[in-house]
Design an enzyme around this catalytic site. Structure first.
Site, mmCIF file in Angstrom:
data_model
loop_
_atom_site.group_PDB
_atom_site.id
_atom_site.type_symbol
_atom_site.label_atom_id
_atom_site.label_comp_id
_atom_site.label_asym_id
_atom_site.label_seq_id
_atom_site.Cartn_x
_atom_site.Cartn_y
_atom_site.Cartn_z
ATOM 1 N N HIS A 41 12.235 -18.638 -22.702
ATOM 2 C CA HIS A 41 12.034 -16.996 -22.058
ATOM 3 C C HIS A 41 13.467 -15.947 -22.993
ATOM 4 O O HIS A 41 13.086 -16.247 -23.653
ATOM 5 C CB HIS A 41 12.522 -16.493 -20.754
ATOM 6 C CG HIS A 41 13.993 -16.374 -20.549
ATOM 7 N ND1 HIS A 41 14.596 -17.591 -20.109
ATOM 8 C CD2 HIS A 41 14.541 -15.553 -21.580
ATOM 9 C CE1 HIS A 41 15.434 -17.694 -20.232
ATOM 10 N NE2 HIS A 41 16.022 -15.871 -20.940
ATOM 11 N N HIS A 123 16.051 -12.342 -28.914
ATOM 12 C CA HIS A 123 15.906 -13.868 -29.066
ATOM 13 C C HIS A 123 15.237 -14.259 -28.215
ATOM 14 O O HIS A 123 15.649 -14.461 -27.027
ATOM 15 C CB HIS A 123 17.099 -14.224 -29.764
ATOM 16 C CG HIS A 123 17.943 -14.222 -28.495
ATOM 17 N ND1 HIS A 123 19.022 -13.293 -28.023
ATOM 18 C CD2 HIS A 123 18.670 -14.938 -27.840
ATOM 19 C CE1 HIS A 123 19.663 -13.128 -27.301
ATOM 20 N NE2 HIS A 123 19.970 -14.788 -27.038
HETATM 21 P P1 2AM Z 1 20.455 -16.298 -24.532
HETATM 22 O O1 2AM Z 1 19.443 -17.314 -24.579
HETATM 23 O O2 2AM Z 1 21.260 -15.167 -25.905
HETATM 24 O O3 2AM Z 1 22.646 -16.985 -23.295
HETATM 25 C C1 2AM Z 1 20.187 -16.209 -19.260
HETATM 26 O O4 2AM Z 1 21.433 -15.997 -18.568
HETATM 27 C C2 2AM Z 1 19.404 -15.313 -19.871
HETATM 28 O O5 2AM Z 1 20.154 -13.923 -20.081
HETATM 29 C C3 2AM Z 1 19.409 -15.737 -21.022
HETATM 30 O O6 2AM Z 1 18.923 -15.325 -22.034
HETATM 31 C C4 2AM Z 1 20.876 -15.131 -21.720
HETATM 32 O O7 2AM Z 1 20.902 -15.208 -22.769
HETATM 33 C C5 2AM Z 1 20.485 -14.043 -21.442
HETATM 34 N N1 2AM Z 1 22.092 -13.063 -21.502
HETATM 35 C C6 2AM Z 1 22.739 -11.856 -22.114
HETATM 36 N N2 2AM Z 1 23.409 -10.561 -21.369
HETATM 37 C C7 2AM Z 1 23.996 -12.188 -20.907
HETATM 38 C C8 2AM Z 1 25.377 -12.573 -20.143
HETATM 39 N N3 2AM Z 1 26.409 -11.790 -20.362
HETATM 40 N N4 2AM Z 1 25.569 -13.891 -19.696
HETATM 41 C C9 2AM Z 1 24.569 -14.357 -19.521
HETATM 42 N N5 2AM Z 1 23.187 -14.588 -19.588
HETATM 43 C C10 2AM Z 1 22.795 -13.339 -20.965
#
Ligand code: 2AM
Length: 172
Positions: A41, A123
């Site tokens: 996602h 991303h």
């Molecule tokens: P990531 O894929 O770059 O880890 C669920 O955790 C989603 O929220 C993921 O897509 C994650 O990005 C994003 N996300 C953004 N900020 C976050 C945070 N502080 N902690 C965990 N997930 C975060």
């Protein structure tokens, strides 16, 4: 009681299969953990643990969003060394995507939901725990016609984290 929530773009099944293929392809050249196909996602806004009043306010904000549909072209793979993730992204961020995120962030602030204060970098995480920066590799562009966005719950289980779409809203 709280739920760990985030707003996201959620691929349909056909797109999910293509993205899973990309993750497998990239994963064959790099050491790390490939993200499960069901979990692929793009996060719009990460909310964290919300109580039910904050969740309701977040849903009202989402329902009030007026934003056009748009096409997002995933045409590059990038790597961030601190979270050690390999991701797919776009050279060109559609204006509608930025305005969707801006609209959500503004509304969520008025709900009193604390948000991270970092510029939005869309991303799609393909791999985690990637040991080192991979050699640059072009990818065949993948076009994503974005018609809706979702509120997603992150659930931690014995098999790791899984995601559940709890609500969605149509764009346009
Ligand atoms: P990531 O894929 O770059 O880890 C669920 O955790 C989603 O929220 C993921 O897509 C994650 O990005 C994003 N996300 C953004 N900020 C976050 C945070 N502080 N902690 C965990 N997930 C975060």
């Amino acid at each position: 009681m709280t739920q760990r929530l985030f707003f996201a773009l959620w691929p349909d099944d056909a797109l999910r299969r293509r993205l899973a293929g990309l993750a497998e392809d990239v994963g064959s050249r790099v050491t790390g953990r490939i993200v499960a196909a069901d979990n692929l996602h793009i996060t719009l806004v990460f909310l964290g643990a919300l109580n039910s009043a904050h969740r309701q306010c977040a849903e009202e904000v989402a329902a009030a969003i007026r934003c056009e549909q748009f096409t997002l072209t995933l045409d590059r793979v990038g790597y961030w060394s601190t979270p050690r993730i390999l991701w797919a992204g776009s050279m060109q961020i559609p204006e509608a995507l930025q305005s969707l995120v801006d609209g959500l962030q503004t509304g969520l602030a008025s709900c009193g939901i604390p948000l991270e204060n970092r510029p939005y970098q869309p991303h799609l995480t393909l791999m985690r725990k990637v040991g080192r920066r991979p050699a640059a590799a072009a990818i065949d562009p993948i076009s994503w016609s974005v018609e809706r966005f979702c509120l997603v719950e992150s659930v931690s289980g014995s098999n790791g984290v899984s995601y559940r779409v709890v609500a969605s809203w149509r764009l346009g």
